[in-house]
Scaffold this active site. Structure first.
Site, PDB file in Angstrom:
ATOM      1  N   LYS A 137       0.852  -1.199   0.000  1.00 30.71           N
ATOM      2  CA  LYS A 137       0.000   0.000   0.000  1.00 30.71           C
ATOM      3  C   LYS A 137       0.884   1.243   0.000  1.00 30.71           C
ATOM      4  O   LYS A 137       1.820   1.348   0.788  1.00 30.71           O
ATOM      5  CB  LYS A 137      -0.912   0.018   1.230  1.00 30.71           C
ATOM      6  CG  LYS A 137      -1.803   1.253   1.281  1.00 30.71           C
ATOM      7  CD  LYS A 137      -2.884   1.118   2.345  1.00 30.71           C
ATOM      8  CE  LYS A 137      -2.511   1.711   3.672  1.00 30.71           C
ATOM      9  NZ  LYS A 137      -2.547   3.186   3.733  1.00 30.71           N
ATOM     10  N   ASP A 183      -3.570   4.285  -1.790  1.00 32.61           N
ATOM     11  CA  ASP A 183      -4.531   4.770  -0.789  1.00 32.61           C
ATOM     12  C   ASP A 183      -4.555   6.296  -0.859  1.00 32.61           C
ATOM     13  O   ASP A 183      -4.036   6.974   0.020  1.00 32.61           O
ATOM     14  CB  ASP A 183      -4.094   4.279   0.593  1.00 32.61           C
ATOM     15  CG  ASP A 183      -5.139   4.532   1.654  1.00 32.61           C
ATOM     16  OD1 ASP A 183      -6.284   4.888   1.298  1.00 32.61           O
ATOM     17  OD2 ASP A 183      -4.812   4.372   2.840  1.00 32.61           O
ATOM     18  N   LYS A 238      -7.488   8.092  -1.434  1.00 33.10           N
ATOM     19  CA  LYS A 238      -8.792   8.585  -0.949  1.00 33.10           C
ATOM     20  C   LYS A 238      -9.287   9.784  -1.769  1.00 33.10           C
ATOM     21  O   LYS A 238      -9.441  10.892  -1.253  1.00 33.10           O
ATOM     22  CB  LYS A 238      -8.715   8.944   0.536  1.00 33.10           C
ATOM     23  CG  LYS A 238      -8.386   7.753   1.423  1.00 33.10           C
ATOM     24  CD  LYS A 238      -8.516   8.110   2.891  1.00 33.10           C
ATOM     25  CE  LYS A 238      -8.237   6.930   3.805  1.00 33.10           C
ATOM     26  NZ  LYS A 238      -6.812   6.551   3.885  1.00 33.10           N
ATOM     27  N   ASP A 254     -13.581  14.688  -5.286  1.00 36.79           N
ATOM     28  CA  ASP A 254     -13.588  15.983  -5.972  1.00 36.79           C
ATOM     29  C   ASP A 254     -14.837  15.989  -6.848  1.00 36.79           C
ATOM     30  O   ASP A 254     -15.667  15.070  -6.750  1.00 36.79           O
ATOM     31  CB  ASP A 254     -12.297  16.128  -6.804  1.00 36.79           C
ATOM     32  CG  ASP A 254     -11.899  17.596  -7.016  1.00 36.79           C
ATOM     33  OD1 ASP A 254     -12.789  18.394  -7.390  1.00 36.79           O
ATOM     34  OD2 ASP A 254     -10.725  17.927  -6.818  1.00 36.79           O
ATOM     35  N   THR A 272     -12.174   6.182  10.328  1.00 40.67           N
ATOM     36  CA  THR A 272     -12.314   5.581  11.668  1.00 40.67           C
ATOM     37  C   THR A 272     -11.887   6.543  12.777  1.00 40.67           C
ATOM     38  O   THR A 272     -12.104   6.260  13.945  1.00 40.67           O
ATOM     39  CB  THR A 272     -11.503   4.276  11.787  1.00 40.67           C
ATOM     40  OG1 THR A 272     -10.185   4.538  11.331  1.00 40.67           O
ATOM     41  CG2 THR A 272     -12.125   3.172  10.972  1.00 40.67           C
ATOM     42  N   ARG A 311       3.268  -0.817  10.700  1.00 42.20           N
ATOM     43  CA  ARG A 311       4.357  -0.852  11.672  1.00 42.20           C
ATOM     44  C   ARG A 311       4.747  -2.235  12.192  1.00 42.20           C
ATOM     45  O   ARG A 311       5.952  -2.470  12.397  1.00 42.20           O
ATOM     46  CB  ARG A 311       4.031   0.110  12.824  1.00 42.20           C
ATOM     47  CG  ARG A 311       4.177   1.561  12.372  1.00 42.20           C
ATOM     48  CD  ARG A 311       3.468   2.526  13.286  1.00 42.20           C
ATOM     49  NE  ARG A 311       2.020   2.390  13.164  1.00 42.20           N
ATOM     50  CZ  ARG A 311       1.145   3.145  13.824  1.00 42.20           C
ATOM     51  NH1 ARG A 311       1.574   4.078  14.644  1.00 42.20           N
ATOM     52  NH2 ARG A 311      -0.148   2.961  13.654  1.00 42.20           N
TER      53      ARG A 311
HETATM   54  O1  C5P Z   1       1.167   0.871  11.070  1.00 44.54           O
HETATM   55  P1  C5P Z   1      -0.254   0.394  10.974  1.00 44.54           P
HETATM   56  O2  C5P Z   1      -0.372  -1.116  10.829  1.00 44.54           O
HETATM   57  O3  C5P Z   1      -1.125   0.950  12.056  1.00 44.54           O
HETATM   58  O4  C5P Z   1      -0.739   0.998   9.577  1.00 44.54           O
HETATM   59  C1  C5P Z   1      -2.018   0.858   9.118  1.00 44.54           C
HETATM   60  C2  C5P Z   1      -2.193   1.514   7.783  1.00 44.54           C
HETATM   61  O5  C5P Z   1      -3.582   1.545   7.489  1.00 44.54           O
HETATM   62  C3  C5P Z   1      -1.714   2.957   7.715  1.00 44.54           C
HETATM   63  O6  C5P Z   1      -1.243   3.175   6.379  1.00 44.54           O
HETATM   64  C4  C5P Z   1      -2.952   3.752   7.975  1.00 44.54           C
HETATM   65  O7  C5P Z   1      -2.964   5.001   7.345  1.00 44.54           O
HETATM   66  C5  C5P Z   1      -4.020   2.876   7.350  1.00 44.54           C
HETATM   67  N1  C5P Z   1      -5.344   3.076   7.908  1.00 44.54           N
HETATM   68  C6  C5P Z   1      -5.660   2.896   9.255  1.00 44.54           C
HETATM   69  N2  C5P Z   1      -6.933   3.072   9.687  1.00 44.54           N
HETATM   70  C7  C5P Z   1      -7.874   3.422   8.853  1.00 44.54           C
HETATM   71  C8  C5P Z   1      -7.601   3.606   7.501  1.00 44.54           C
HETATM   72  C9  C5P Z   1      -6.306   3.415   7.066  1.00 44.54           C
HETATM   73  O8  C5P Z   1      -4.800   2.575  10.045  1.00 44.54           O
HETATM   74  N3  C5P Z   1      -9.098   3.552   9.296  1.00 44.54           N
END
Ligand code: C5P
Length: 236
Positions: free
Chosen positions: A39, A66, A68, A71, A121, A212
């Site tokens: 992603k 991603d 999003k 427009d 979220t 992460r």
């Molecule tokens: O590091 P982590 O596993 O928390 O990353 C989750 C990924 O999913 C990040 O790129 C974050 O922007 C994305 N994301 C999220 N929650 C959402 C939508 C997208 O954590 N509701």
């Protein structure tokens, strides 16, 4: 349960939340064959990540952009046409009817699949009210999921906690893609509503987005393999 004909390995999407193309390329090289799907979001996308998306796709990886989009319809449509030419697999759009309709029409005849973001979220009922909305989070998520399905959107991005309910609402015709995944024992970071890979799959998620826990692992390849093993076990 999720849609069935996807191999466990291809259900893990590693979020390349890194600040430079060089760092992303180094991570992709380190992960090697253990990861097939990446992603790219705002951070890397606006730091030269779009040519990287094309390069990854050309090298046989799948890419989830991603970005999003939201427009006026014409602008969304032209953007979607350009993105489809990069050869990426998934693109996010905000779940506004005009935006979804324009995006769905523009990607016709291409391999691009569209994912709708129903309600971010980070929003609760109070945030929606402050933004002028009449519905609360739960009702708005449901309304937008139904609209997305009716407009031909391929899938939804949702928290793992929403997955089971959305699966009941949209059935098996739509893909559910869930971030907020933490293998047992991993640091939660700023994620509050998290699930393990196995529980998210059991709740109906088709794809898991993980950042992460892989990027910051001492051994990212082992972390990715561990998540895939957990996915496989949940599907078995
Ligand atoms: O590091 P982590 O596993 O928390 O990353 C989750 C990924 O999913 C990040 O790129 C974050 O922007 C994305 N994301 C999220 N929650 C959402 C939508 C997208 O954590 N509701």
């Amino acid at each position: 349960m999720p849609t069935s004909d996807i191999a466990p390995k291809d259900r893990l999407i590693v979020a390349l939340d890194l600040g430079s193309v060089e760092a992303a390329e180094a991570m992709v090289a380190r992960l090697g064959d253990s990861v097939t799907f990446y992603k790219i979001g705002y951070q890397l996308g606006y730091a030269g990540g779009l040519p990287l998306a094309r390069e990854l796709a050309d090298n046989g990886k799948k890419v989830f952009l991603d970005l999003k989009l939201h427009d006026i319809g014409n602008t969304v449509a032209r953007g979607v046409e350009s993105i489809a030419r990069l050869g990426v697999t998934f693109l996010t759009v905000h779940a506004y009817p005009q935006t979804m309709k324009a995006a769905a029409e523009a990607r016709q005849g291409t391999a691009l699949k569209l994912l709708a973001v129903t309600v971010l979220t980070s929003y609760d009922d109070g945030d929606l009210h402050a933004a002028g909305y009449r519905l609360g989070v739960s009702d708005l998520v449901e309304a937008r999921a139904r609209q997305a399905q009716a407009l031909g959107i391929d899938g939804l991005v949702c928290s793992p906690e929403e997955a089971a309910r959305l699966r009941k609402i949209v059935g098996h015709q739509m893909l559910l893609v869930t971030p907020g995944i933490r293998p047992a024992g991993a640091a939660t970071g700023d994620q509050k509503r998290i699930m393990t890979p196995a529980r998210a799959i059991s709740a109906g998620a088709d794809y898991l987005v993980v950042g992460r826990p892989v990027l910051e692992a001492a051994d990212p390849e082992a972390a990715a393999n561990g998540i895939v093993a957990e996915i496989a076990q949940a599907l078995a």
